[in-house]
Design a protein around this motif. Structure first.
Motif, PDB file in Angstrom:
ATOM      1  N   THR A 159       0.836  -1.205   0.000  1.00 45.30           N
ATOM      2  CA  THR A 159       0.000   0.000   0.000  1.00 45.30           C
ATOM      3  C   THR A 159       0.866   1.248   0.000  1.00 45.30           C
ATOM      4  O   THR A 159       0.578   2.216  -0.715  1.00 45.30           O
ATOM      5  CB  THR A 159      -0.923   0.002   1.230  1.00 45.30           C
ATOM      6  OG1 THR A 159      -1.753  -1.164   1.201  1.00 45.30           O
ATOM      7  CG2 THR A 159      -1.800   1.249   1.235  1.00 45.30           C
TER       8      THR A 159
ATOM      9  N   GLY B 297       2.373   1.569  -3.440  1.00 49.15           N
ATOM     10  CA  GLY B 297       1.326   1.922  -4.387  1.00 49.15           C
ATOM     11  C   GLY B 297       0.896   3.366  -4.249  1.00 49.15           C
ATOM     12  O   GLY B 297       0.662   4.065  -5.248  1.00 49.15           O
TER      13      GLY B 297
ATOM     14  N   PHE C 177       1.281   5.877  -7.341  1.00 49.57           N
ATOM     15  CA  PHE C 177       0.112   6.544  -7.915  1.00 49.57           C
ATOM     16  C   PHE C 177       0.084   8.042  -7.617  1.00 49.57           C
ATOM     17  O   PHE C 177      -0.662   8.782  -8.262  1.00 49.57           O
ATOM     18  CB  PHE C 177      -1.178   5.851  -7.459  1.00 49.57           C
ATOM     19  CG  PHE C 177      -1.541   4.689  -8.343  1.00 49.57           C
ATOM     20  CD1 PHE C 177      -2.299   4.885  -9.485  1.00 49.57           C
ATOM     21  CD2 PHE C 177      -1.064   3.418  -8.064  1.00 49.57           C
ATOM     22  CE1 PHE C 177      -2.603   3.829 -10.327  1.00 49.57           C
ATOM     23  CE2 PHE C 177      -1.360   2.349  -8.895  1.00 49.57           C
ATOM     24  CZ  PHE C 177      -2.136   2.556 -10.038  1.00 49.57           C
TER      25      PHE C 177
ATOM     26  N   SER D  94     -10.318   3.827 -11.350  1.00 49.38           N
ATOM     27  CA  SER D  94     -10.773   2.447 -11.560  1.00 49.38           C
ATOM     28  C   SER D  94      -9.600   1.466 -11.535  1.00 49.38           C
ATOM     29  O   SER D  94      -9.721   0.352 -11.004  1.00 49.38           O
ATOM     30  CB  SER D  94     -11.546   2.330 -12.881  1.00 49.38           C
ATOM     31  OG  SER D  94     -10.759   2.740 -13.989  1.00 49.38           O
ATOM     32  N   VAL D  95      -8.463   1.857 -12.080  1.00 49.27           N
ATOM     33  CA  VAL D  95      -7.290   0.978 -12.054  1.00 49.27           C
ATOM     34  C   VAL D  95      -6.831   0.741 -10.616  1.00 49.27           C
ATOM     35  O   VAL D  95      -6.481  -0.391 -10.232  1.00 49.27           O
ATOM     36  CB  VAL D  95      -6.147   1.579 -12.903  1.00 49.27           C
ATOM     37  CG1 VAL D  95      -4.831   0.843 -12.636  1.00 49.27           C
ATOM     38  CG2 VAL D  95      -6.488   1.492 -14.383  1.00 49.27           C
ATOM     39  N   VAL D  96      -6.844   1.798  -9.804  1.00 49.88           N
ATOM     40  CA  VAL D  96      -6.452   1.640  -8.397  1.00 49.88           C
ATOM     41  C   VAL D  96      -7.396   0.675  -7.679  1.00 49.88           C
ATOM     42  O   VAL D  96      -6.958  -0.199  -6.914  1.00 49.88           O
ATOM     43  CB  VAL D  96      -6.417   3.004  -7.686  1.00 49.88           C
ATOM     44  CG1 VAL D  96      -6.228   2.820  -6.183  1.00 49.88           C
ATOM     45  CG2 VAL D  96      -5.288   3.859  -8.238  1.00 49.88           C
TER      46      VAL D  96
ATOM     47  N   LEU E  94      -9.199  -1.688  -8.990  1.00 47.92           N
ATOM     48  CA  LEU E  94      -8.985  -3.043  -9.503  1.00 47.92           C
ATOM     49  C   LEU E  94      -7.724  -3.680  -8.910  1.00 47.92           C
ATOM     50  O   LEU E  94      -7.700  -4.869  -8.596  1.00 47.92           O
ATOM     51  CB  LEU E  94      -8.873  -3.019 -11.028  1.00 47.92           C
ATOM     52  CG  LEU E  94     -10.167  -2.780 -11.810  1.00 47.92           C
ATOM     53  CD1 LEU E  94      -9.865  -2.555 -13.278  1.00 47.92           C
ATOM     54  CD2 LEU E  94     -11.120  -3.965 -11.644  1.00 47.92           C
ATOM     55  N   LEU E  95      -6.680  -2.891  -8.740  1.00 48.32           N
ATOM     56  CA  LEU E  95      -5.409  -3.444  -8.280  1.00 48.32           C
ATOM     57  C   LEU E  95      -5.353  -3.623  -6.765  1.00 48.32           C
ATOM     58  O   LEU E  95      -4.773  -4.594  -6.263  1.00 48.32           O
ATOM     59  CB  LEU E  95      -4.260  -2.536  -8.726  1.00 48.32           C
ATOM     60  CG  LEU E  95      -3.958  -2.464 -10.226  1.00 48.32           C
ATOM     61  CD1 LEU E  95      -2.823  -1.488 -10.488  1.00 48.32           C
ATOM     62  CD2 LEU E  95      -3.596  -3.843 -10.770  1.00 48.32           C
ATOM     63  N   PHE E  96      -5.967  -2.685  -6.022  1.00 46.01           N
ATOM     64  CA  PHE E  96      -5.749  -2.670  -4.578  1.00 46.01           C
ATOM     65  C   PHE E  96      -6.993  -3.002  -3.755  1.00 46.01           C
ATOM     66  O   PHE E  96      -6.903  -3.077  -2.533  1.00 46.01           O
ATOM     67  CB  PHE E  96      -5.185  -1.305  -4.151  1.00 46.01           C
ATOM     68  CG  PHE E  96      -3.795  -1.042  -4.654  1.00 46.01           C
ATOM     69  CD1 PHE E  96      -2.696  -1.473  -3.938  1.00 46.01           C
ATOM     70  CD2 PHE E  96      -3.594  -0.394  -5.856  1.00 46.01           C
ATOM     71  CE1 PHE E  96      -1.413  -1.244  -4.399  1.00 46.01           C
ATOM     72  CE2 PHE E  96      -2.308  -0.153  -6.329  1.00 46.01           C
ATOM     73  CZ  PHE E  96      -1.214  -0.591  -5.600  1.00 46.01           C
ATOM     74  N   LYS E  97      -8.137  -3.141  -4.411  1.00 41.94           N
ATOM     75  CA  LYS E  97      -9.366  -3.575  -3.736  1.00 41.94           C
ATOM     76  C   LYS E  97      -9.644  -2.726  -2.484  1.00 41.94           C
ATOM     77  O   LYS E  97      -9.799  -1.524  -2.576  1.00 41.94           O
ATOM     78  CB  LYS E  97      -9.286  -5.059  -3.375  1.00 41.94           C
ATOM     79  CG  LYS E  97      -8.935  -5.980  -4.532  1.00 41.94           C
ATOM     80  CD  LYS E  97     -10.049  -6.093  -5.533  1.00 41.94           C
ATOM     81  CE  LYS E  97      -9.832  -7.244  -6.506  1.00 41.94           C
ATOM     82  NZ  LYS E  97      -8.631  -7.140  -7.334  1.00 41.94           N
TER      83      LYS E  97
ATOM     84  N   ALA F  16      -7.651   0.375  -1.766  1.00 41.53           N
ATOM     85  CA  ALA F  16      -7.701   1.423  -2.797  1.00 41.53           C
ATOM     86  C   ALA F  16      -7.832   2.828  -2.224  1.00 41.53           C
ATOM     87  O   ALA F  16      -7.177   3.766  -2.708  1.00 41.53           O
ATOM     88  CB  ALA F  16      -8.836   1.130  -3.774  1.00 41.53           C
TER      89      ALA F  16
END
Length: 776
Positions: A93, A96, A100, A162-164, A166-169, A172
């Protein structure tokens, strides 16, 4: 206080499919942006002389943004490593969040650059269309340019979020804090730097050209004209596009953080679905913007906005009742939230989640429409406030200044009341549950975001039409009929710019209010995670009480930062504009034949001056925005930091509206006189309104708009450090010595930056031209 942890939400099955659909809609929005860009580039470019002038503007804008991005890359790298040092639930996290952060910064920069790069090509095509094919094709090119920027803003914002997810649930929301911070930080720097550039050139061009030499605004004999046109693009296009993009990103960040707490699994997905509908309705708004015979361009654009907003309201209402259940008992992943509400004395959630969500989104859409009408009233040439300001020009510049200040002050009250009513109405939807009430405020921001695509299109239309008129005047290749069309479109664009500034302020306040709610929620969770004893926990939440002297001190400091930030930005424009004035005067004096049209001004020298000064001046406001919450939080504590944020949001709202609307009223009062009222161009009344406009330029295009990202950057910094502040300042493991050292260092950095800025005198002496020449 033990046993309370953040909710774990599940993004799988149908929710996962919906997030993928949002990602596809984001890609579709980017595809529409590419299509709109191709439509603009397919339009005719006009004469060789028009192309030559446009090329000079393109080169100046590209040179400025390239140098600005090199400067900002240093801030981005430093912030990346600082984020890595902040605590997070796990290493993935934390990494990420930092990665990001760079993605958000890159997206914000990309939106600004892409908007500017097309705008400096569209201005030429709008001028050519007005000359060759008439008003409607010219207007279409201008609005399609804005539509490209709007769809790119929507597409990149949705894609990143949306990508975040999808990747980090379930992690996020924490990763998105970095994404939003990157977008907000870059937008603030671009807003400040671009605002200083554009208004320094504009003020200098007006004071020497219009007032001293009595020549038209975009007369090619004025050495500042190219810099002025470059500034329209780096400030109003690049800066505003980045500003609205980061509002989009930051509002999504706050909504996803609060949504996961309030609505569980569905709360992490629903905030993505609302702006996805907005992306679709934005396309409808673009195609609905078709002028009717004899219709004013502003009426056409406003109708497109209202129709797209109405479609979005209907679509979001259907979405709410189709996706969300009618009872909170049917939502999964809310057990922790119910426990939090009960533990801290709030009522458990009640009512219908579907109804609450639909009502909150509609409040945001209605707010956008009301702000559009209210701002249009106070800044439009057809309404009484601007007419009154124009009438005072008959008695001189002093009364023009006084009347414009009065318009700005009065309009700030009404606009703030409207925004406050929207926030209060959304909060009341929570029916006593803190988590649901805060999420409703965030959803109101999401509702406002459904209009962002059209808002950005409206805003970009302004500088494109302004530049088109400038190219026409400088080239002398446009017929009288074409020039009249461009004058009309410029007037329309001037009003749309003022209107969209009002809506941008509303988005900033809603985003900041939602982030403030996220800050409170994060403070609650941080206290729980710190495993404090009951007395320490009571002390923490007691420090939030408004009657606490420390909270009042924090509130006053928050208000002070807004005033200091505004003063620094306006003073920076004054210094840079002074250098422009002296350089343009020098050229009129020393270059033979300029007034006769046989000598060529040195346009590049003015571009160099404002580029240098704007990049030099943007650091201090940025340092203030980042370091002030750190100094207050680590020095005074988590409660005073909440007061600081409340003061910044309140003062920032009033100040931003005041500056934007006062400047807009002065600008349009000048245009009213230039249209033939009160003596017309060249009269004493005209000179008075030009002075009013030059005072209003840094108000409406530098300090006012820059407050929007300021309050969001400070809220995001506070959100990122709240856990560290609590761990260092409260409990048995507190390290007050270290926290005080951090606060003192942050405060010292602010003092040094402000002192260094104040060393640069705002007064230009007789020897300044030589200094400027040497530095350039």
């Amino acid at each position: 206080m033990t046993g309370i942890h953040p909710a774990v939400v599940d993004v799988s099955g149908g929710n996962l499919v919906l997030v993928l659909v949002v990602g596809l809609i984001a890609l579709g929005a980017l595809g529409m942006a590419a299509m709109f860009r191709n439509e603009v580039m397919a339009a005719g470019e006009g004469t060789d002389n028009m192309k030559r002038i446009a090329q000079a503007v393109q080169e100046g804008a590209n040179a400025y943004l390239t140098r600005q991005f090199r400067t900002l890359a240093i801030f981005a790298v430093v912030a990346f490593f600082l984020l890595l040092a902040l605590p997070a639930d796990d290493a993935a996290t934390r990494i990420g969040r930092s990665v990001f952060f760079l993605v958000g910064a890159a997206f914000s920069a990309a939106i600004g650059y892409l908007g500017m790069s097309l705008a400096v090509r569209a201005n030429l095509r709008v001028a050519a269309a007005a000359n060759d094919t008439g008003r409607d094709p010219a207007m279409k090119v201008g609005f399609r340019t804005g539509a490209f920027v709007g769809m790119a803003t929507v597409g990149l914002g949705l894609l990143g979020a949306s990508v975040v997810v999808l990747l980090f649930k379930d992690e996020a929301p924490h990763v998105l804090e970095g994404f939003g911070f990157g977008a907000a930080l870059l937008a603030m720097f671009m807003r400040v730097g671009g605002g200083i550039f554009t208004k320094a050139a504009d003020v200098g061009a007006d004071l020497v050209g219009k007032v001293e030499q009595n020549i038209p605004e975009d007369d090619p004999r004025n050495a500042a004209t190219i810099a002025d046109n470059v500034g329209d693009n780096v400030g109003d296009c690049a800066g505003m596009a980045a500003d609205l993009f980061e509002s989009y990103a930051v509002t999504l960040v706050a909504a996803l953080i609060l949504g996961a707490a309030a609505f569980g699994d569905k709360g992490l997905v629903f905030p993505l679905l609302v702006p996805a509908i907005g992306a679709l309705t934005a396309v409808a708004g673009v195609y609905l913007c078709k002028p009717r015979a004899g219709e004013n361009g502003l009426t056409t654009i406003n109708r497109a906005f209202y129709l797209s907003a109405a479609i979005a309201a209907v679509g979001c209402t259907i979405l709410s009742f189709a996706y969300l259940p009618g009872s909170f008992s049917d939502l999964e992943g809310r057990d922790v939230v119910n426990q939090l509400d009960t533990t801290f004395g709030f009522d458990p959630a009640s009512g219908s989640p579907a109804l609450i969500a639909a009502a909150a989104v509609i409040i945001g859409i209605v707010l956008a429409a009301v702000i559009l009408a209210l701002t249009g009233y106070f800044t439009g040439t057809e309404h009484r406030p601007v007419k009154d300001v124009g009438r005072t020009s008959l008695t001189g510049p002093a009364t023009v200044i006084l009347s414009g200040l009065a318009v700005g002050l009065e309009s700030a009250v009404y606009t703030t009341i409207v925004i406050g009513a929207a926030v209060f109405g959304a909060f009341a939807l929570g029916t006593g549950s803190l988590s649901v009430a805060l999420f409703a405020v965030a959803l109101t921001g999401c509702g406002l975001l459904t209009t962002v695509g059209v808002i950005v299109a409206m805003d970009t239309f302004g500088p494109v039409s302004d530049n088109a008129q400038g190219i026409a005047e400088m080239s002398g290749d446009v017929s009288e009929e074409g020039a009249q069309i461009l004058t009309e479109l410029d007037a329309v664009g001037n009003t749309t710019k003022a209107i969209t500034k009002g809506i941008a302020i509303a988005t900033a306040v809603l985003a900041a209010s939602a982030l403030f709610g996220s800050y409170i929620g994060s403070a609650i969770v941080a206290v729980a995670d710190a495993d404090l004893n009951d007395n320490d926990a009571v002390d923490v939440f007691g420090s939030f009480f408004v009657f606490s002297p420390s909270v009042m001190v924090g509130l006053l400091l928050g208000v002070s930062v807004v005033f200091l930030f505004s003063g620094l930005a306006i003073n920076a424009v004054g210094r840079a504009a002074g250098a422009v004035v002296m350089e343009v005067r020098r050229q009129f004096r020393d270059i033979p034949g300029i007034m006769e049209g046989t000598g060529r001004p040195e346009y590049g020298r003015v571009v160099d001056i404002v580029t240098r000064d704007s990049l030099r001046e943007l650091a201090t406001p940025g340092i203030l925005a980042i370091m002030a919450p750190i100094a207050v939080g680590f020095g005074l504590g988590v409660g005073p930091l909440a007061g600081f944020l409340a003061g910044a949001i309140g003062a920032g709202t009033l100040m931003a509206v005041f500056l934007a609307n006062a400047g807009g009223a002065w600008d349009n009062a000048k245009k009213l006189v230039e249209d033939g009222h009160h003596g017309g161009k060249g009269s004493e009344a005209h000179a008075a309104t030009v002075i009013g406009d030059t005072v209003g330029d840094p108000f409406k295009d530098t300090a006012g708009p820059a407050i929007n990202p300021l309050i969001k950057v400070m809220n995001l910094v506070s959100l990122l450090i709240v856990g560290a502040v609590i761990s260092m300042t409260v409990g048995d493991d507190a390290n007050r010595t270290l926290s005080i050292v951090i606060a003192v260092v942050a405060a010292a950095i602010i003092v040094v930056a402000v002192w260094n800025s104040k060393r640069r005198s705002a007064v230009i002496g007789d020897d300044e031209p030589a200094q400027v020449e040497a530095a350039a």
